[in-house]
Scaffold this active site. Structure first.
Site, PDB file in Angstrom:
ATOM      1  N   SER A 260      11.650  23.283   5.831  1.00 33.97           N
ATOM      2  CA  SER A 260      12.185  24.145   6.827  1.00 33.97           C
ATOM      3  C   SER A 260      11.273  24.070   8.104  1.00 33.97           C
ATOM      4  O   SER A 260      11.518  22.795   8.684  1.00 33.97           O
ATOM      5  CB  SER A 260      11.913  25.846   6.377  1.00 33.97           C
ATOM      6  OG  SER A 260      12.440  26.608   7.041  1.00 33.97           O
ATOM      7  N   ASP A 361      23.552  25.848   3.096  1.00 34.26           N
ATOM      8  CA  ASP A 361      22.645  26.193   4.189  1.00 34.26           C
ATOM      9  C   ASP A 361      23.173  26.320   5.570  1.00 34.26           C
ATOM     10  O   ASP A 361      23.874  25.410   5.930  1.00 34.26           O
ATOM     11  CB  ASP A 361      21.313  25.198   4.099  1.00 34.26           C
ATOM     12  CG  ASP A 361      20.258  25.508   4.838  1.00 34.26           C
ATOM     13  OD1 ASP A 361      20.401  26.613   5.529  1.00 34.26           O
ATOM     14  OD2 ASP A 361      19.326  24.808   4.987  1.00 34.26           O
ATOM     15  N   HIS A 393      19.637  27.632   1.559  1.00 35.10           N
ATOM     16  CA  HIS A 393      18.605  27.572   2.341  1.00 35.10           C
ATOM     17  C   HIS A 393      17.393  27.623   1.081  1.00 35.10           C
ATOM     18  O   HIS A 393      17.447  28.782   0.426  1.00 35.10           O
ATOM     19  CB  HIS A 393      18.473  28.110   3.314  1.00 35.10           C
ATOM     20  CG  HIS A 393      17.394  27.788   4.100  1.00 35.10           C
ATOM     21  ND1 HIS A 393      17.061  26.239   4.817  1.00 35.10           N
ATOM     22  CD2 HIS A 393      15.926  28.097   4.534  1.00 35.10           C
ATOM     23  CE1 HIS A 393      15.883  26.123   5.395  1.00 35.10           C
ATOM     24  NE2 HIS A 393      15.427  27.252   5.314  1.00 35.10           N
TER      25      HIS A 393
END
Length: 418
Positions: A260, A361, A393
């Site tokens: 991330s 995602d 995600h």
């Protein structure tokens, strides 16, 4: 938007951490002051504690940087706060006016009021360093720069030391730049599992969080931390270097990784390392692992131009909140392939990059765009892509034993062992 990062561990402890996070997601609110430290003592005008204490006496606040004397900087800032842990973590009562007027709201991650007060809704109880009973991996916290509170958690695999050196993994936690820590459950437990499986020495670098410390603070802190790790390539434990790194680390085999926001940081650090090789003598970066990265850009791509217009607008507003000093969405830290970046992505250190995305995602298209753009940038190394079909995600955090999570783990381990 991303808030934690850690390609999965198969250990029982990872499953336990998953259950802890599910419970903590319900209603954890940490109110912080302007220095990005958790506030532990509510003022006389505030209400009594609303929730039971979630931290044990031995736990460390993720924002409480360890000092060489064993205390944390919370003790130095607040004399009545216990130096080695949390005394109380409670929301502060609104007093009206600017303290109750919202400046920016990005629930369920963070909310900032016009007074500067910040609420974090996913501020998970930290896990103290030590020996992990499930894997035998040992960890400890090390002060890097006491002046600004920079620190790291170092992980060492189990087994005796036969004199051989181990690859070094430098890891950057996720959290959308506003939450997360080197000591949070996902980072700590993931690295326990990865260090045991891959037989590497790992360093999780702590960095200051926005909005109290807007970008590029996270990148600057990470660069300082990376230079500290690299300093062990030419230093010995006898000279004051960290012995787990100086004695056990093979600095000709270094990997950068993160998920991330941490994946984005890993990319930025690899670019800086490629452009400033003289700053990291003896430091051989072999590859970079970028998992579910958070990039942006002024021009919409993929679903951003159709069904994802609203999400694109929210992401753009969030980037401006994180980096108020940015010249725009095509700043090199947001869009590494913009004209302003000057082709810097092609100079990324190492000869391999692994990019991991998840099909469902919201950041998936940006991740694929990063992969395709890096391949076309003139970068001379190998660029790999893994897409986790049917997943969202950071899915590996929520379903660590799923087929796709195991596939992701195996791909990362293969990358490190190649």
């Amino acid at each position: 938007m991303v808030w934690w990062s850690s390609p999965l561990s198969r250990t029982p402890l990872c499953s336990a951490a998953h259950q802890t996070i599910k419970k903590c997601c319900i209603a954890i609110v940490a109110t912080t002051d302007h220095t990005n430290r958790s506030v532990h003592q509510h003022p006389a005008s505030s209400t009594p504690p609303l929730t039971p204490l979630l931290h044990s006496a031995g736990d460390r606040d993720p924002r409480a940087k360890p000092r060489s004397d064993g205390t944390s900087d919370l003790a130095h800032e607040r004399p009545n706060t216990r130096p080695q842990g949390l005394s109380q973590l409670v929301p502060m009562a609104a007093t009206g006016g600017a303290d109750s007027e919202v400046h920016f709201d990005f629930f369920p991650l963070v909310r900032q009021y016009k007074s500067g007060r910040v609420e974090r809704f996913m501020n998970f109880p930290p896990i103290p360093a030590g020996v992990d009973p499930a894997t035998g991996v040992a960890s400890k916290d090390v002060v890097i720069d006491p002046a600004n509170g920079l620190w790291a958690r170092v992980f060492l695999p189990p087994g005796g030391h036969d004199g051989s050196k181990l690859p070094v993994l430098v890891y950057f936690h996720g959290g959308a730049y506003v939450i997360g820590s080197a000591s949070d459950p996902m980072t700590h437990n993931y690295l326990n599992g990865l260090v045991a499986a891959a037989n590497v020495v790992a360093v999780a670098l702590e960095y200051r969080l926005a909005p109290e410390h807007p970008l590029p603070a996270a990148y600057d802190d990470s660069w300082e931390g990376l230079k500290w790790v690299a300093s062990h390539a030419t230093a010995a434990a006898a000279d004051g270097a960290e012995p787990w790194l100086a004695d056990r680390g093979d600095f000709s085999r270094v990997f950068l990784a993160g998920g991330s926001a941490g994946g984005t940081i890993a990319h930025v650090m690899a670019v800086r390392a490629g452009e400033q090789q003289g700053a990291l003598p003896g430091f051989g970066i072999r590859g970079t692992i970028v998992v579910h990265p958070y990039f942006s850009g002024a021009a919409a791509i993929g679903k951003e131009a159709t069904t994802g217009k609203a999400e694109k607008a929210k992401a753009d507003a969030f980037w401006r909140f994180l980096y108020p000093g940015s010249p725009g969405l095509d700043d090199p830290l947001s869009n590494p392939f913009s004209e302003a970046a000057g082709g810097s992505a092609a100079r990324i250190a190492g000869d391999r990059v692994l990019v991991c995305v998840a099909e469902k995602d919201g950041l998936r298209d940006r991740g694929v765009w990063y992969y395709e753009s890096l391949k076309a940038s003139g970068y001379a190394g190998e660029v790999e892509l893994l897409e986790s079909v049917g997943e969202d995600h950071v899915f590996y955090c929520m379903k660590p034993r799923s087929e796709r999570a195991i596939e992701l783990q195996d791909r990362i381990l293969g990358f490190l062992r190649k």
